[in-house]
Each structure stands twice: as structure tokens, then as C-alpha cells.
Scaffold this motif. Structure first.
Motif, short mmCIF file in Angstrom:
data_model
loop_
_atom_site.label_atom_id
_atom_site.label_comp_id
_atom_site.label_asym_id
_atom_site.label_seq_id
_atom_site.Cartn_x
_atom_site.Cartn_y
_atom_site.Cartn_z
N ILE A 80 24.55 82.40 94.66
CA ILE A 80 25.39 83.38 93.97
C ILE A 80 25.72 82.90 92.56
CG2 ILE A 80 27.67 84.48 93.97
CD1 ILE A 80 27.55 84.33 97.07
N LEU A 81 26.12 81.64 92.46
CA LEU A 81 26.47 81.08 91.15
C LEU A 81 25.29 81.15 90.19
CD1 LEU A 81 28.18 79.40 89.16
CD2 LEU A 81 27.30 77.36 90.30
N LEU A 82 24.11 80.75 90.64
CA LEU A 82 22.95 80.71 89.75
C LEU A 82 22.53 82.10 89.32
CD1 LEU A 82 20.87 77.88 91.43
CD2 LEU A 82 22.01 77.77 89.21
N ASN A 83 22.59 83.07 90.22
CA ASN A 83 22.28 84.44 89.83
C ASN A 83 23.23 84.93 88.74
OD1 ASN A 83 20.15 86.25 91.46
ND2 ASN A 83 20.86 84.58 92.78
N GLU A 84 24.51 84.68 88.93
CA GLU A 84 25.50 85.09 87.93
C GLU A 84 25.27 84.35 86.60
OE1 GLU A 84 28.02 87.35 88.39
OE2 GLU A 84 27.37 87.80 90.44
N LEU A 85 25.00 83.07 86.70
CA LEU A 85 24.85 82.25 85.50
C LEU A 85 23.58 82.62 84.72
CD1 LEU A 85 25.84 79.92 83.76
CD2 LEU A 85 24.70 78.33 85.32
N ILE A 86 22.48 82.86 85.44
CA ILE A 86 21.23 83.22 84.77
C ILE A 86 21.38 84.56 84.05
CG2 ILE A 86 18.83 83.88 85.18
CD1 ILE A 86 18.84 81.69 87.41
N LYS A 87 22.09 85.51 84.68
CA LYS A 87 22.35 86.78 84.00
C LYS A 87 23.20 86.57 82.76
CE LYS A 87 23.91 88.98 87.69
NZ LYS A 87 24.48 90.11 88.46
N LEU A 88 24.21 85.72 82.89
CA LEU A 88 25.07 85.41 81.74
C LEU A 88 24.26 84.82 80.59
CD1 LEU A 88 27.89 85.01 80.44
CD2 LEU A 88 28.00 82.80 81.62
N MET A 89 23.38 83.88 80.90
CA MET A 89 22.56 83.25 79.87
C MET A 89 21.61 84.26 79.22
SD MET A 89 23.56 80.09 79.70
CE MET A 89 25.16 80.89 79.93
N HIS A 90 21.07 85.16 80.03
CA HIS A 90 20.17 86.19 79.50
C HIS A 90 20.89 87.07 78.49
CE1 HIS A 90 17.22 89.46 79.38
NE2 HIS A 90 18.22 90.28 79.64
N HIS A 91 22.06 87.56 78.86
CA HIS A 91 22.79 88.48 77.99
C HIS A 91 23.40 87.76 76.78
CE1 HIS A 91 22.17 91.96 80.47
NE2 HIS A 91 22.62 91.32 81.55
N ALA A 92 23.52 86.45 76.88
CA ALA A 92 23.99 85.66 75.73
C ALA A 92 22.83 85.22 74.84
CB ALA A 92 24.77 84.44 76.21
N HIS A 93 21.61 85.65 75.20
CA HIS A 93 20.39 85.35 74.42
C HIS A 93 20.14 83.84 74.33
CE1 HIS A 93 20.31 89.57 73.35
NE2 HIS A 93 21.56 89.47 72.89
N CYS A 94 20.39 83.14 75.43
CA CYS A 94 20.12 81.70 75.48
C CYS A 94 18.74 81.47 76.10
CB CYS A 94 21.19 80.99 76.32
SG CYS A 94 22.85 81.09 75.65
N ASN A 95 17.83 80.94 75.32
CA ASN A 95 16.48 80.69 75.81
C ASN A 95 16.14 79.21 75.89
OD1 ASN A 95 15.68 83.39 76.21
ND2 ASN A 95 15.37 83.64 74.01
#
Length: 263
Positions: free
Chosen positions: A53-68
Motif C-alpha cells: 500500500i505504501l509503495l503504491n501511494e509513494l510511487i504515485k506521489l513521485m510520478h505526480h511530483a515529476h521525480c524521475n
């Protein structure tokens, strides 16, 4: 994680460590989140479902923050296999309870096996951070076994049920030692599989709080456990200090465009 955030703030941040604040406080978040410079520090509960759950939320957060350009490192505790309690294990490979290099995910009634791959160079770099003579502990490379539960799944004899005996347990532990497995915990398959699927380089750094060859129950004092618990923190903080301003790989995060951010 608050303790680690304060340590990191002291080591790398211009701000004082007492400025650390839980950014997830006050909501319905199942975890705590701290930010120190460009480092996010998050907690999770026990087991693969929690960290998934944490990783799914975190990966979405990183995507929308444009962190590559990211590196994910999990720190925690584990049971050692054939190593001295207090040893820090940096995982090279991760095995599930059936000794597969995979994490089983059941999607619409059908099981899928996601490979559990970690970044080998990152693991080596983390081990290189260890200075045994000065640190007072040793960090070693080893394989990790991750299970779905704490008792039967980890073949303990001190739970409510045990359809096996001490001889059975020792035979299986010997097999783990021969396979290079040096610790057992409950989150690594999910962590390795999900970060690999997302194309994020990752590593796992866990301290051992007992040697399972010698028993199932932790006998260390709370004071000893507190000291051991800080060892992965110290190692990872040192790595972050040396690499915070060095970009990691610039590969794009693998993220489904059909996913929606949880509100």
C-alpha cells in the motif's frame, strides 16, 4: 522513522533536528512521513500488504511530483540466520517462503509472480559505508527470505501451532544457510518486486536481532535492541550524506497512466 529523520536532519540539513515534523499527521494516513532536504522518510506496518500500500501511494506521489531520479532504501529489523545478532545485512537477493526469487500477487483470482530484483551496485555502495572498527558492527551482503507471517511461515516453535519439530526446523535452516540466506523478515519480496516493476533502484538494509540457529525468541535487552536498531540508520545516513547531491539514474518511473491518485 522519526528518530531516523532527526538523525538525518542533524547529519545533512541546515535546519535543526528538532524542526522535523510528521507531514502525514492529522489525516487518515496509515504511516508517518518526514522530509529532510530531498529525502522522504516513511514508516510502514508489518508485512507485504502494508508495504505494498505504501509503495503504491509513494510511487504515485513521485510520478505526480515529476521525480524521475530516485533511490528507495528500506531499513528495519530481521531475524538472522547463522550471523551474530546486531549484524547488518544488505540484501543481494530476496526469496519468498517457497525459496523463489519472486513475489506472488493474485490479480482477479490468478496468481502472478513478480521478480524480486534489487540494485547490486547500490548494495555494494551501502556496504562500503561500513567502517567496522569505528562503527562497532559489521555490515555484510547476504540473501534475504521474506515470509507472509511471523510464526508458521518462519517455522517458529513458540507460536500457537507447530506441525514440525526442532529437528525439522534445523534441517530447513541449514538449507537456508547453504543458499546464502542470512536473514528473515516479512516485507522484502514486496519491496523488491514493486520497486523493480516501477523501474526504481532500491536496496534493503536490516539489522538482525537474533540468530535463528540458536532459538526463536529474542533474548537481547531493550537497550541492546535500541542500539542495534540505529545501525541501519547510521549506515544509510552516511550513504545519503555522500550521495545526496549526486543524481541517481535518470530512468523514467514505470507508472500506469490509468491509475488515479488516492484522495
Amino acid at each position: 522513522m522519526e528518530e531516523f529523520a532527526r538523525l538525518l536532519a542533524k547529519d545533512i540539513s541546515q535546519s535543526k533536528e528538532n524542526n522535523v515534523e510528521n507531514l502525514a499527521r492529522g489525516g487518515n494516513s496509515p504511516y508517518a512521513m518526514y522530509k529532510v532536504e530531498d529525502v522522504l522518510i516513511l514508516s510502514h506496518s508489518l508485512g507485504a500488504p502494508s508495504i505494498s500500500i505504501l509503495l503504491n501511494e509513494l510511487i504515485k506521489l513521485m510520478h505526480h511530483a515529476h521525480c524521475n531520479s530516485m533511490t528507495f532504501i528500506r531499513i528495519g529489523q530481521s531475524g538472522g540466520v547463522g550471523v551474530r545478532p546486531g549484524t547488518v545485512i544488505v540484501s543481494e537477493q530476496v526469496f519468498d517462503a517457497q525459496l523463489r526469487n519472486s513475489h506472488e500477487v493474485v490479480v482477479m483470482g490468478k496468481p502472478q509472480l513478480w521478480p524480486t530484483k534489487l540494485n547490486g551496485q547500490l548494495a555494494k555502495d551501502l556496504i562500503d559505508m561500513n567502517m567496522p572498527a569505528n562503527d562497532g558492527f559489521e555490515a555484510i551482503a547476504g540473501h534475504t527470505m521474506s515470509t507472509n507471517d511471523f510464526y508458521e511461515g518462519q517455522f517458529r516453535l513458540d507460536g500457537a501451532f507447530a506441525d514440525y519439530n526442532e529437528v525439522d526446523k534445523q534441517v530447513f535452516l541449514s538449507q537456508l544457510v547453504e543458499k546464502g540466506i542470512r536473514n528473515i523478515e516479512m516485507e522484502s519480496t514486496a519491496f523488491a518486486a514493486i520497486t523493480h516493476k516501477a523501474n526504481i533502484r532500491s536496496a534493503i538494509v536490516c539489522v538482525t536481532n537474533l540468530n535463528r540457529l540458536n532459538g526463536d525468541t529474542i533474548t537481547a535487552t531493550k537497550e541492546q535492541l535500541d542500539v542495534w536498531d540505529r545501525r541501519p540508520q547510521k549506515l544509510v545516513s552516511r550513504f545519503i550524506q555522500q550521495n545526496l547531491n549526486i543524481p541517481s539514474s535518470t530512468t523514467k518511473v514505470n507508472f500506469s497512466p490509468n491509475s488515479k491518485t488516492t484522495q
